[in-house]
Design an enzyme around this catalytic site. Sequence first.
Site, PDB file in Angstrom:
ATOM      1  N   ALA A   1      13.750   4.509  -8.432  1.00  0.00           N
ATOM      2  CA  ALA A   1      14.082   5.127  -7.150  1.00  0.00           C
ATOM      3  C   ALA A   1      15.127   6.220  -7.267  1.00  0.00           C
ATOM      4  O   ALA A   1      15.133   7.170  -6.484  1.00  0.00           O
ATOM      5  CB  ALA A   1      14.561   4.059  -6.172  1.00  0.00           C
TER       6      ALA A   1
ATOM      7  N   GLN B   1       7.997   3.593 -11.051  1.00  0.00           N
ATOM      8  CA  GLN B   1       8.029   2.594  -9.977  1.00  0.00           C
ATOM      9  C   GLN B   1       7.840   3.255  -8.616  1.00  0.00           C
ATOM     10  O   GLN B   1       7.528   2.576  -7.635  1.00  0.00           O
ATOM     11  CB  GLN B   1       9.389   1.877  -9.970  1.00  0.00           C
TER      12      GLN B   1
ATOM     13  N   HIS C   1       3.513   0.764  -9.333  1.00  0.00           N
ATOM     14  CA  HIS C   1       3.471   0.025  -8.070  1.00  0.00           C
ATOM     15  C   HIS C   1       2.533   0.669  -7.054  1.00  0.00           C
ATOM     16  O   HIS C   1       2.640   0.407  -5.855  1.00  0.00           O
ATOM     17  CB  HIS C   1       4.875  -0.098  -7.472  1.00  0.00           C
TER      18      HIS C   1
ATOM     19  N   CYS D   1     -12.008   1.365   7.637  1.00  0.00           N
ATOM     20  CA  CYS D   1     -13.013   2.033   6.812  1.00  0.00           C
ATOM     21  C   CYS D   1     -14.138   2.573   7.687  1.00  0.00           C
ATOM     22  O   CYS D   1     -14.695   1.838   8.508  1.00  0.00           O
ATOM     23  CB  CYS D   1     -13.555   1.051   5.781  1.00  0.00           C
TER      24      CYS D   1
ATOM     25  N   SER E   1      17.543   0.465 -12.150  1.00  0.00           N
ATOM     26  CA  SER E   1      18.462  -0.585 -12.567  1.00  0.00           C
ATOM     27  C   SER E   1      17.768  -1.656 -13.390  1.00  0.00           C
ATOM     28  O   SER E   1      18.416  -2.598 -13.858  1.00  0.00           O
ATOM     29  CB  SER E   1      19.129  -1.221 -11.346  1.00  0.00           C
TER      30      SER E   1
ATOM     31  N   ASN F   1      21.290   6.253 -15.879  1.00  0.00           N
ATOM     32  CA  ASN F   1      21.327   5.634 -14.554  1.00  0.00           C
ATOM     33  C   ASN F   1      22.733   5.800 -13.994  1.00  0.00           C
ATOM     34  O   ASN F   1      23.702   5.918 -14.744  1.00  0.00           O
ATOM     35  CB  ASN F   1      20.960   4.148 -14.645  1.00  0.00           C
TER      36      ASN F   1
END
Length: 242
Positions: free
Chosen positions: A22, A102, A120, A148, A188, A213
């Site tokens: 993130a 991520q 993800h 749909c 992290s 980081n």
Amino acid sequence: MSYESAARRIKRAERIVVLTGAGVSTASGIPDFRSSEGLWTEDHAREYYMSNDYFQKHPDDFWKKYKAIFRLKLLQEYRPNNVHQFIHELESDRRNVSVITQNVDGLHQLAGSSSVLEYHGSLNHSFCQDCGRSYPLESVMETMVPVCRNCGTTLKPGVMLFGDLITAHDEAERIIKEADLLLVMGTSLQVTPFCLLPYYAGEHGRTSSILINNEPTDKDDLFDIVFHDDLSHAVQQLQELL
């Protein structure tokens, strides 16, 4: 260790794998959902609402909450920042760069990165669980509860929900094992099983590893070089040396 040491390792590498979290997207205005100031801290029930279980039981209410929590109306206003651009610029004729992220915002692709594994999933599309048809974000935003057009089933987001099986892990592991440099940025390394990926880099003993980081992680000792620094500043330092 210095940025000069990190730059030398990047220059020598021919197959780089970049793991991003993130922290790479926050400079583009996208909230870090899991940080101490992130959205998940506002309401712990969000994890339940964003679960596969809740989607299956209450699909209409799920979609209302999903669009609000992930701010889908704003998604297309976000743009890649200098960290995304730096990762893209690492690619060259002799250097292969793979991104395992991520993040679910699609900004690596917008920045031009040619090989991106969305660990993800992605906010940019949804799909039908019955026929498998995929729909882009624009289509999903046309109605509050997207269905749909082929079979009328409520669509499921392309992002992984709590309780979903992670299907990209084996591919991520394979990519890392083939790298000679692992660069981890803005995460992290707390979310399982993503946090296990750095372990695979050291299995054959020839992969260098760098972590950048803004704060320490409990995986720092896995890396050859560690910087606790603002990502934008770190990228500027490296760009001047490459």
